[in-house]
Scaffold this motif. Structure first.
Motif, PDB file in Angstrom:
ATOM      1  N   ILE A 671       0.729  -1.236  -0.281  1.00 20.61           N
ATOM      2  CA  ILE A 671       0.063   0.079  -0.115  1.00 20.61           C
ATOM      3  C   ILE A 671       0.898   0.821  -0.034  1.00 20.61           C
ATOM      4  O   ILE A 671       1.729   1.230   1.151  1.00 20.61           O
ATOM      5  N   LYS A 672       0.566   2.096  -1.280  1.00 23.27           N
ATOM      6  CA  LYS A 672       1.215   3.035  -1.228  1.00 23.27           C
ATOM      7  C   LYS A 672       0.708   4.466  -0.543  1.00 23.27           C
ATOM      8  O   LYS A 672      -0.271   4.618  -0.432  1.00 23.27           O
ATOM      9  N   VAL A 673       1.390   5.187   0.373  1.00 21.97           N
ATOM     10  CA  VAL A 673       1.419   6.626   0.690  1.00 21.97           C
ATOM     11  C   VAL A 673       2.310   7.431  -0.102  1.00 21.97           C
ATOM     12  O   VAL A 673       3.099   7.835  -0.178  1.00 21.97           O
ATOM     13  N   LYS A 674       2.104   9.504   0.475  1.00 19.25           N
ATOM     14  CA  LYS A 674       2.623  10.052  -0.005  1.00 19.25           C
ATOM     15  C   LYS A 674       3.529  10.730   0.693  1.00 19.25           C
ATOM     16  O   LYS A 674       4.376  11.407   0.361  1.00 19.25           O
ATOM     17  N   GLU A 715       0.983  -6.841   5.870  1.00 22.40           N
ATOM     18  CA  GLU A 715       1.536  -5.386   5.196  1.00 22.40           C
ATOM     19  C   GLU A 715       2.717  -4.923   4.763  1.00 22.40           C
ATOM     20  O   GLU A 715       2.754  -5.024   5.984  1.00 22.40           O
ATOM     21  N   VAL A 716       2.422  -4.243   3.794  1.00 16.87           N
ATOM     22  CA  VAL A 716       3.926  -2.952   4.232  1.00 16.87           C
ATOM     23  C   VAL A 716       2.948  -2.093   3.353  1.00 16.87           C
ATOM     24  O   VAL A 716       2.845  -1.724   2.305  1.00 16.87           O
ATOM     25  N   HIS A 717       3.230  -0.565   4.333  1.00 20.61           N
ATOM     26  CA  HIS A 717       3.111   0.277   3.585  1.00 20.61           C
ATOM     27  C   HIS A 717       4.455   1.385   3.220  1.00 20.61           C
ATOM     28  O   HIS A 717       5.355   1.180   3.671  1.00 20.61           O
ATOM     29  N   VAL A 718       4.517   1.941   2.148  1.00 22.78           N
ATOM     30  CA  VAL A 718       5.806   2.321   2.153  1.00 22.78           C
ATOM     31  C   VAL A 718       5.058   3.802   1.310  1.00 22.78           C
ATOM     32  O   VAL A 718       4.316   4.063   0.423  1.00 22.78           O
TER      33      VAL A 718
END
Length: 803
Positions: A671-674, A715-718
């Motif tokens: 999951i990508k975040v800004k 889960e990986v948030h990057v």
């Protein structure tokens, strides 16, 4: 919506659903006491003949149920009685393939319908289907009988019909080489209200010097013959007659033509009746005007080729004519004048396989009319069946030319059939119950207008096979008080009980009721059953899958613990309100799996040696570890390094695993975040979250988190932007270039503004100067000319000369 309306709707829904479910299982609803009664309830019903099938409290009728339900309840396939119907073809002669000009065949040797005889064995509710083929044969024989109205208004028509025989023979030879023609005539009953006329008027009903024959009801002038000249000769000898009212007695004539086959000479071939008239018709009830009250008996009454009972029997009804024409396979062509064409068109709609043609004023077009009507009739085939036994239904599906398929009433017919064409009909016969105690019945199906037919013998399955092995007065049925058949006792009259152990007179006594009470209770059969012969017979639920059982009906199979809204978790069965779990399942609701396979880690250890397997799920002893087999530790050192390469290749397409990323790095959800502050924080989730910061080969930093959520998913948030350091000389250079561009732009803007100001001032000064030098205005314009002209009269002011 109002709360009361909602409640009523919910109750109605439950009621409807319950009724639908009850009505849906016809086997349970039949309440069958023996096997034969069960299999007649429906095609889905079977009877379990296993002697040990019934549980305590279950009635004999519980043996009758749908097949799958019986199997689920423990009845083996071999112990289920479930007979099936069958069919046999008894006569299947191929349809005739021949052409005109070939060797002449007798009519009985020509076959247009196949098969000709069948035997169907019917099980209640189970249809038996077969195919029926029809082929319109080439050069098929035709019999045509011309029935003509000889009232006075048909005088000129008779002249044209006198030469009809040879002309029609010639035309029909183009269709068939075997054609016969006959002739009959009719006028009216001689006993009518106008019977009061004089005898002389009856002898010659025509006026003036016209020579007319006496009125008559019907005469068979010429039996069917292949001699066209004989037809012309006999018809030429006919004379017209008269009638005092407009409608004629044609229905009497049609009835006699239909039922007097020997007098007319009908063969078992295509039978055509041409009915020619210029008037309407009398029908049943009109005879009362002449005192005739007896209904037409539909029998032949010809003596010396004349109808002798016209004064005795009333006209036939339309329905009576339809029946007789159909029974004798006669197709009717109404050749009528234009005035009465609408009347006979309505009559045609009531008579199957009939046609209407418009006759010219003098019948000059009668040959073309007959040919056209014959082609119309023969191009359509309509199947009809004889009367069906009670409870038997029949359904038709037609497969006509050009792939046209029809069902229902339309499935009985095919149109636009040419000579030599084949069409197919699928016919399904179904029985409900067992008509007439299973005695064979016979029905017939035939195409309207043809003598050929299919004979179908119907046999009915009314008893089970095991019924043949029944033991009358068996000792198993309480010293011979019943017949032991199909695993149960069929009690003799006056005996009741599962083993016929009681007399019907002694069913309800206090002593017997006492044995139906549990302990010292007052409830008979726990209020869920009836006491029969001192034994509880439990009541049935609306849902056939739910049953009461037990010595006192104290047990049921639907009040057990549930898991996941399923009775016994879907992994067991409910017996006497306790779940009996399937192998490898345990718990009060059978919701705990004993299979450790789901807890086995890749290292062949249960829960990686870090927990215990409970109901198929790992319970980790150390809260730091997570995952289905306690395989992950999000907060342990080294987790970030372990996943660095996969995060880098999936998020940015770089790193050592960029070429094998899809194969090696699909084990987590990305999951990508800004921005960094959008990353999950430890306090935001109910599971541990590991924050990671790693550097790539270009000295750029990337930030991400790693966690295993409550669904054991990784889960990986990057952060989707890399944090890269800028070079030392790049920023001043870029800043200088930008500053220079800005200064140049401002200088150019100021120069342009200054030039515009100078230009504007010069133009304004020039304008002021020219204004000061102007010597005239609009009043002194050198080219201005006044619009006013003045003129002076030279004689003005002088005296006039004296005359």
């Amino acid at each position: 919506m109002d709360l009361k309306l909602l409640l009523i709707a919910a109750l109605l829904g439950v009621f409807c659903c319950g009724n639908a479910q009850k009505e849906g299982n016809e086997c349970i609803n039949a309440n069958a006491k023996y096997c034969g009664e069960c299999i007649q309830a429906g095609a889905k019903c079977g009877w379990c003949k296993d002697p040990n099938f019934l549980k305590q409290g279950e009635t004999v009728s519980t043996r009758c149920d749908e097949l799958q339900s019986l199997i689920r309840r423990g009845c083996a396939d071999a112990m289920i009685e479930n007979p099936h119907g069958e069919q046999k073809t008894l006569k299947n002669k191929m349809v005739t393939h021949r052409r005109k000009g070939a060797e002449k065949l007798k009519p009985e040797d020509i076959t247009q319908i196949q098969p000709q005889k069948l035997s169907l064995t019917l099980r209640s509710g189970e249809p038996q289907s077969f195919n029926l083929k029809f082929k319109r044969a080439e050069d098929y024989p035709i019999d045509l009988y011309y029935l003509m109205d000889l009232s006075y208004s048909m005088k000129d028509d008779l002249e044209n019909v006198k030469n009809l025989g040879t002309s029609l023979m010639l035309e029909m030879s183009k269709i068939t080489s075997d054609f016969r023609i006959g002739f009959g005539s009719f006028v009216e009953k001689t006993v009518m209200p106008y019977i009061s006329t004089t005898p002389a008027k009856l002898l010659n009903p025509c006026t003036g010097d016209q020579n007319c024959t006496s009125p008559f009801s019907y005469k068979n002038v010429l039996k069917l013959t292949s001699d066209g000249k004989k037809f012309n000769t006999l018809v030429g000898q006919q004379h017209i007659s008269g009638n005092l009212d407009s409608p004629e007695g044609g229905f009497d004539a049609i009835m006699q033509v239909a039922v007097c086959g020997d007098h007319i000479g009908w063969r078992n071939v295509t039978r055509l009746l041409v009915f020619s008239t210029d008037a309407g018709f009398h029908f049943a009830g009109d005879g009362k005007l002449g005192g005739i009250v007896l209904p037409n008996d539909g029998k032949c009454h010809l003596e010396n080729n004349a109808y002798t009972m016209s004064h005795y029997y009333d006209y036939p009804s339309i329905a009576h004519l339809v029946q007789k024409l159909s029974d004798n396979n006669i197709q009717t062509i109404f050749a009528v004048t234009e005035e009465f064409q609408p009347v006979y068109q309505e009559l045609k709609n009531l008579i199957p396989k009939s046609a209407v043609g418009t006759l010219s004023a003098n019948s000059s077009n009668v040959i073309n009319l007959i040919i056209d009507a014959y082609n119309s009739l023969s191009s359509e085939v309509i199947l009809e069946n004889s009367k069906l036994p009670e409870g038997v239904t029949i359904a038709y599906t037609s497969h006509c030319k050009n792939g046209v398929v029809s069902e229902g009433e339309s499935g009985r017919r095919c149109s636009n059939i040419s000579i030599g064409d084949e069409v197919m009909f699928s016919i399904s016969v179904t029985s409900k119950g067992c008509p007439k105690q299973g005695k064979p019945e016979t029905i017939k199906i035939k195409p309207l207008g043809f003598t050929e037919e299919v004979v179908i013998i119907l046999n009915f399955i009314c008893e089970c096979e095991c019924n043949k092995d029944g033991i009358k007065n068996s000792r198993l049925c309480h010293f011979g008080n019943g017949t032991y058949e199909c695993g149960a006792c069929k009690c003799n009259e006056g005996r009741v009980g599962r083993k016929c152990e009681c007399s019907s007179n002694d069913v309800a006594t206090e002593d017997m009721d006492r044995t139906c009470r549990k302990g010292n209770g007052t409830d008979i059969c726990s209020n869920y059953g009836d006491c029969v012969c001192g034994t509880c017979e439990c009541k049935k639920k609306e849902n056939p899958e739910e049953r009461y059982s037990g010595l006192y009906c104290e047990c049921d199979n639907f009040n057990c613990d549930r898991s996941g809204n399923k009775l016994c978790g879907g992994h067991g069965r409910c017996e006497c309100r306790v779940c009996v779990c399937d192998p490898m399942w345990t718990g009060s609701a059978c919701d705990c799996s004993l299979d450790n396979g789901t807890c086995m880690a890749s290292n062949k250890q249960i829960c990686n040696g870090r927990g215990m397997c409970e109901c198929g799920t790992c319970k980790c002893t150390d809260s730091k570890f997570q995952g289905p087999t306690c395989e992950t530790c999000p907060t342990c050192p080294g987790v970030c390094t372990e996943h660095k390469e996969c995060v880098q290749c999936r998020a940015f397409g770089t790193g050592e695993k960029k070429d094998t990323c899809e194969r090696d790095c699909s084990y987590f959800n990305l999951i990508k975040v800004k921005e960094r502050d959008k990353l999950p924080q430890p306090n935001d989730a109910s599971y541990p979250v590991m924050h990671c910061k790693e550097r790539d080969a270009n000295d750029c930093w990337f930030y991400y988190t790693y966690a295993v959520n409550n669904n054991t998913e990784k889960e990986v948030h990057v952060v989707d932007l890399l944090d890269c350091p800028a070079g030392p000389d790049i920023i001043p250079i870029v800043a200088g270039v930008v500053a220079g561009i800005v200064l140049i732009g401002l200088a150019l803007l100021l120069i342009w503004k200054l030039l515009m100001i100078i230009h504007d001032r010069r133009e304004f000064a020039k304008f002021e100067k020219e204004k000061m030098n102007a010597k005239w205005d609009t009043q002194e314009n050198p080219i201005y000319k006044s619009p006013v002209n003045q003129f002076q009269n030279p004689q003005y002011g002088r005296k006039a000369d004296a005359l």
